[in-house]
Design a protein around this motif. Structure first.
Motif, short mmCIF file in Angstrom:
data_model
loop_
_atom_site.label_atom_id
_atom_site.label_comp_id
_atom_site.label_asym_id
_atom_site.label_seq_id
_atom_site.Cartn_x
_atom_site.Cartn_y
_atom_site.Cartn_z
N ASP A 99 1.30 10.30 0.39
CA ASP A 99 1.04 8.86 0.29
C ASP A 99 -0.20 8.68 -0.60
O ASP A 99 -0.82 9.65 -1.01
CB ASP A 99 0.86 8.23 1.67
N ILE A 102 -3.35 10.54 -4.72
CA ILE A 102 -3.92 11.88 -4.94
C ILE A 102 -2.95 12.93 -4.41
O ILE A 102 -2.49 12.85 -3.28
CB ILE A 102 -5.27 12.02 -4.20
N ASP A 352 -0.16 -0.65 -4.92
CA ASP A 352 -1.38 -0.55 -4.12
C ASP A 352 -2.13 0.73 -4.42
O ASP A 352 -1.54 1.78 -4.68
CB ASP A 352 -1.07 -0.59 -2.63
N LYS B 144 3.87 3.92 10.97
CA LYS B 144 4.24 4.26 9.59
C LYS B 144 5.32 3.34 9.03
O LYS B 144 5.70 3.48 7.87
CB LYS B 144 4.68 5.73 9.52
N ARG B 145 5.82 2.44 9.84
CA ARG B 145 6.76 1.45 9.31
C ARG B 145 6.09 0.11 9.05
O ARG B 145 6.76 -0.88 8.76
CB ARG B 145 7.93 1.29 10.29
N MET B 146 4.77 0.07 9.14
CA MET B 146 4.03 -1.18 8.90
C MET B 146 3.37 -1.13 7.51
O MET B 146 3.10 -0.06 6.98
CB MET B 146 2.98 -1.36 9.99
N PRO B 147 3.08 -2.29 6.95
CA PRO B 147 2.52 -2.34 5.58
C PRO B 147 1.21 -1.57 5.50
O PRO B 147 0.34 -1.71 6.36
CB PRO B 147 2.28 -3.84 5.35
N ARG B 148 1.10 -0.75 4.50
CA ARG B 148 -0.08 0.12 4.38
C ARG B 148 -0.78 -0.07 3.04
O ARG B 148 -0.20 -0.58 2.09
CB ARG B 148 0.36 1.57 4.52
N VAL B 149 -2.02 0.38 3.01
CA VAL B 149 -2.82 0.31 1.77
C VAL B 149 -3.54 1.65 1.57
O VAL B 149 -3.62 2.47 2.49
CB VAL B 149 -3.86 -0.84 1.82
N ASN B 150 -4.07 1.84 0.37
CA ASN B 150 -4.78 3.07 0.00
C ASN B 150 -6.17 2.72 -0.49
O ASN B 150 -6.31 1.88 -1.39
CB ASN B 150 -4.03 3.79 -1.13
N ARG B 151 -7.19 3.34 0.08
CA ARG B 151 -8.56 3.04 -0.32
C ARG B 151 -9.40 4.31 -0.30
O ARG B 151 -9.26 5.12 0.62
CB ARG B 151 -9.21 2.04 0.65
N MET B 184 -9.44 9.52 -0.23
CA MET B 184 -8.54 8.37 -0.26
C MET B 184 -7.76 8.31 1.04
O MET B 184 -7.08 9.27 1.41
CB MET B 184 -7.56 8.46 -1.44
N THR B 186 -4.88 6.44 3.52
CA THR B 186 -3.72 5.56 3.60
C THR B 186 -3.59 5.10 5.04
O THR B 186 -3.60 5.94 5.96
CB THR B 186 -2.44 6.29 3.18
N PHE B 233 -3.53 7.21 8.67
CA PHE B 233 -2.78 8.41 9.06
C PHE B 233 -2.78 9.46 7.95
O PHE B 233 -2.32 10.58 8.15
CB PHE B 233 -1.36 8.08 9.47
N GLY B 237 -3.75 11.93 0.24
CA GLY B 237 -2.33 12.05 -0.03
C GLY B 237 -1.49 12.67 1.06
O GLY B 237 -0.28 12.49 1.09
#
Lengths: 426, 426
Positions: A99, A102, A352, B144-151, B184, B186, B233, B237
Motif C-alpha cells: 500500500d 514506497i 492519494d 481494510k475495507r474503509m477509505p484509507r490515506v497515505n502520509r 509512510m 497507510t 495498518f 508500503g
C-alpha cells in the motif's frame, strides 16, 4: 549483543579547555564543556546480524527488524520456468500486498543477467574514461563526499507485462506487473561527476558498465545523462541492497530498468552508441514487419489494479476498497480512470499520497459491491495528456512479436464468488 | 521454494462465455476472453521465510531481501543500562547511517513498556465504546475495507535527547537523537471510524488502549482525533512491523510517540482525560518549582547534524558533506541554519528531498574542510516562525528535572584528526 557498555557511552568524560576551536583561531564562548571519547565499533554486532536469532521479547531481539510471522506470504516470487537458471532470472514484487507508494527494499523485484555481484565497498571503484579531459577513478568515499540529492522514482523492467502480449498469461498482478518498484534514492547527479572529468565537445553518448559477471552495459544519450540521472548509493534511507547494485547503481528516471546499471564500475564517454548486446539483440522491439524498434528508452504511462486481483480476491459484499498503482516515465500522473464493465463506462479514481514526477502513484476507488461480476480495468493519464492504451490498440501498431513495452490496459474478471482472474478483451 | 509451479500460473485456462458481467446485467463486448483459476497460496512459502537460508546466487535466494553483509554495523542499538529489562527498554535508530528521509522499517527505533505483543491479525479486534451512539467492534478486514490515506510522518519519543538535559551524556546521534523515525503510513482517518460509531455531543477526549501486556493507554483530545489522526495498518508500503504495533497502531502526527498507541485494541470516548499512568507519573515535565507540565503533546522544532557526529567522524580534508535531519510537530521545516563555530556565525543549509508536513526533512552543507577544529550546531526554523532554542535557553525556563521534550541545539566538537565528540556549550 548490540548493547554498548554503559561506560563507553556515559562515563568517560573529559573537560575541554577553552582552546581555540575556530578556523580563525578565535576563542569560543565555552564556559563548561564536556566531551566523550569517540564511540568504538562494537565487535559483537557481527554476531547479532544473524537476523533470525531472537534475543528475548524486548528491544533488540532483532537489531535489524523483520516482518511479522503472519506476513510470511508477502515475498518476492519467481515463476520458475521463465529462464534456465536463477542467476539469469527474475522475481516479482508482490504488488497486491503493498500500500502507499514506497516499495519495501526487501520486496523490490530482482532481475539479473548473471546473478548478484558481491562487492566490498572498500574495494569498489567507479572509473570515468573515454572522451573526457581528465579520466577519473572514484572510491565510494569520494562519491559520498560529493553533493547529493534524494528522489523517489519508479523502476520498471522493459519486459514488465511482456508475457501478456499474446493474451492473458499470468494469473496475478505480481506476475503480470510485478517488475516495477518505487523507492527513494540518494545519490550524486551524474552531471556533477561528468563536470569533474570534463566532457569533450563531441560527446553524444555514454556507456555505463556494471561489475557483475555479465558486465552489463548500455548506451545512454548525453542529454539524459546531464538532465536527471543519479549515481545512487542509497535506497529508502539505507545502503543499496546487494540485488539492487550495492554499492553503486545508475538511476535513469522514467527509462527502462535495464539501463539503470547495477554494481556500476565504469562510465565511458563517446560520440555514438555502443550497440551492446542489451540494446541490439535484447531490449529492442520486434515489429510486425520484421524490423525492430531500437532505443525505446521511456516507459510510457501505465496502471494496474492491485486489489482486487487474482491473488487478492474480493471476500466481502458491501464496502470495499479498489486500489492500484499508476506511473509514467514522462512525468506525473494526472488522472486514473477505472471501469468495472470492461471499459464501457469509466469513473475517476481518488489519487492519494504524494504525486511525484516519475513515481508510482497510488489510486483508490471506495465502492460497494453487491456481488455482481465485474470486468475491472484502469487507465492512466499523465501530465503530457497521454492516455494508457488498450491491449488491442497496442497490438494494432506493434503486433505481438515483442517482449517489451507492453503498457496496455489490464483486465481482471471478478466472479460472483469474489474470485478474480486475468482475462483478455479483444 | 517460492516458485509457483508453471501450470498454476500459465496452463490452466478457461474461456469466458459472453455471460452478463455488469451490475445492470448487460452483455460485455467480449470477443475472445481467457481466464485463469485463482492462484492458490503456496504452502512452501513458510519454509523459505527463514530469511538467512540462501537458495543460490540468483533471484529468490532471499524471498524477502536483506542488506549486504558489509552493512552489518547498521543496526538499532540500545545502551543496556537505561532500564531493568529489555522488555521495558528502548533501542535507537542509527541516524548517522541513513540518508534521504525514509527510515527503513527494520531500523526504526523501538520503545516498549512490556515487550512486543505477538498478534494474529485474524484474531485482532478494535473496539470503539464509551460515549458513542453505537459501540462497534472492527476486525482487521473491516478496517481494510474503509477509505484509507497515505502520509509520511516523523514519530519522536518524548524522551528523545532526554539524557542531555543535564549535559552532554551520550556519544553519538544514534543515542542522543535516535528515538525518532520517519515512514509512510497507510491507514483510515480516525474520523471515519468515529463517524461510524457516532460521537455523543459531550465527547471531549478519547482514550486509546493497546493490546500489549502493559495495556498502554493515553488520552487524546477530540479536536486532534478528528483532525489528522490515522488508524494505520501499513508502514513503508507493507504491514506494520511487530515492534511498531502490528497489526494496528495510532498515528498522531507531530505529537509525542507515547500517544501513538501500538497494538491498538480499544478507543473509548469520554468527556475528560483519563489521567492514566502515562500522562501523570510519566510523560509529564517536572519544572524547577516542583510543579509538572502535563499534556505536553506537541514535539517542537528540532534538528541534529548526523554527519559528522561521534559515530561518523570526518575522514578526509577537502570536500565533505555535512548532513542532518530537521523536523517540527507544528508543520513544515522552513529553514535550517548550521554553525561551525559553536553558534557565533550561522549559514543556511540546503534542504533536499520532499519537504512535508510533520516529516523529517533532510539538510546538507557541501563544504571544504581544511582540518580546523569545529563546533558544529544546527537549528531548525519551522513555518510557524519558531526557532529551535539552545540548551541553556531551554534550561533557563524548564530547569533540568525533566526527561522529556528536550529540543535544544546539539553541539558536536570535530577535532583536527576528525574525531567528533558530544560537547556542551553553556
Amino acid at each position: 549483543m548490540s548493547k554498548q557498555a554503559p561506560k563507553d557511552v556515559l562515563n568517560r568524560r573529559g573537560f575541554l579547555g577553552a582552546a581555540g576551536l575556530l578556523a580563525a583561531g578565535a576563542a569560543l564562548p565555552i564556559g563548561k564543556a564536556k566531551a566523550e571519547a569517540a564511540a568504538q565499533p562494537d565487535p559483537a554486532i557481527t554476531e547479532v546480524h544473524d537476523f533470525n536469532k531472537l534475543l528475548g521479547d524486548g528491544v533488540d531481539r532483532r537489531p535489524y527488524g523483520m516482518p511479522s510471522k503472519y506476513e510470511k506470504h508477502v515475498v518476492r516470487r519467481d515463476v520458475g520456468w521463465l529462464t534456465a537458471s536463477a542467476e539469469s532470472s527474475v522475481n516479482f514484487t508482490p504488488l497486491h500486498e503493498l500500500d502507499g507508494i514506497i516499495t519495501p527494499s526487501g520486496l523490490c523485484f530482482e532481475r539479473h543477467h548473471s546473478g548478484v555481484a558481491e562487492i566490498n565497498p572498500a574495494d569498489h571503484r567507479l572509473m570515468i574514461n573515454g572522451l573526457v579531459e581528465k579520466p577519473l577513478v572514484f572510491t565510494m568515499e569520494d562519491i559520498k563526499r560529493m553533493p547529493r540529492v534524494n528522489r523517489i522514482y519508479f523502476l520498471e523492467c522493459a519486459a514488465n507485462s511482456g508475457m501478456e502480449w499474446r493474451g492473458a498469461q499470468l494469473n496475478g498482478c505480481q506476475f503480470t506487473h510485478g517488475m516495477v518498484h518505487n523507492v527513494m534514492y540518494t545519490g550524486v547527479p551524474l552531471k556533477v561527476l561528468l563536470d569533474e572529468a570534463g566532457l569533450k565537445p563531441n560527446v553524444k553518448w555514454l556507456m555505463l558498465e556494471g561489475a557483475d559477471a555479465a558486465g552489463l552495459n548500455r548506451s545512454l544519450p548525453i542529454d539524459k545523462a546531464l538532465n536527471d540521472v543519479l549515481i545512487a548509493f542509497a535506497m529508502n534511507g539505507e545502503a543499496l541492497r546487494p540485488e539492487q547494485g550495492y554499492p553503486l547503481r545508475a538511476v535513469i528516471p522514467g527509462w527502462q530498468g535495464n539501463m539503470w546499471v547495477k554494481w556500476l564500475r565504469r562510465i565511458e564517454a563517446g560520440d555514438m552508441p555502443w550497440q551492446t548486446r542489451e540494446e541490439t539483440s535484447k531490449y529492442t522491439d520486434l515489429m510486425p514487419d520484421g524490423r525492430a524498434r531500437k532505443h525505446t528508452f521511456v516507459m510510457d504511462a501505465k496502471s494496474v489494479v492491485t486489489n482486487p486481483s487474482p491473488q487478492a480476491p474480493l471476500k466481502h459484499k458491501g464496502r470495499n476498497v479498489l486500489s492500484g498503482f499508476a506511473w509514467s516515465g514522462r512525468g506525473t500522473i494526472k488522472r486514473v480512470d477505472v471501469s468495472i464493465d470492461g471499459g464501457r463506462n469509466w469513473g475517476t479514481a481518488r489519487l492519494d499520497g504524494p504525486i511525484l514526477d516519475k513515481s508510482l502513484t497510488r489510486f483508490y476507488v471506495d465502492f460497494d459491491w453487491n456481488g455482481q461480476e465485474m470486468m475491472i480495468q484502469s487507465r492512466a493519464i499523465d501530465d503530457t495528456g497521454y492516455v494508457q492504451p488498450s491491449k488491442p490498440e497496442l497490438r494494432k501498431i506493434r503486433g505481438v512479436n515483442s517482449i517489451y513495452h507492453n503498457n496496455g490496459i489490464q483486465t481482471w474478471l471478478v466472479r460472483a464468488n469474489g474470485e478474480t482472474e486475468n482475462v483478455e478483451i479483444s
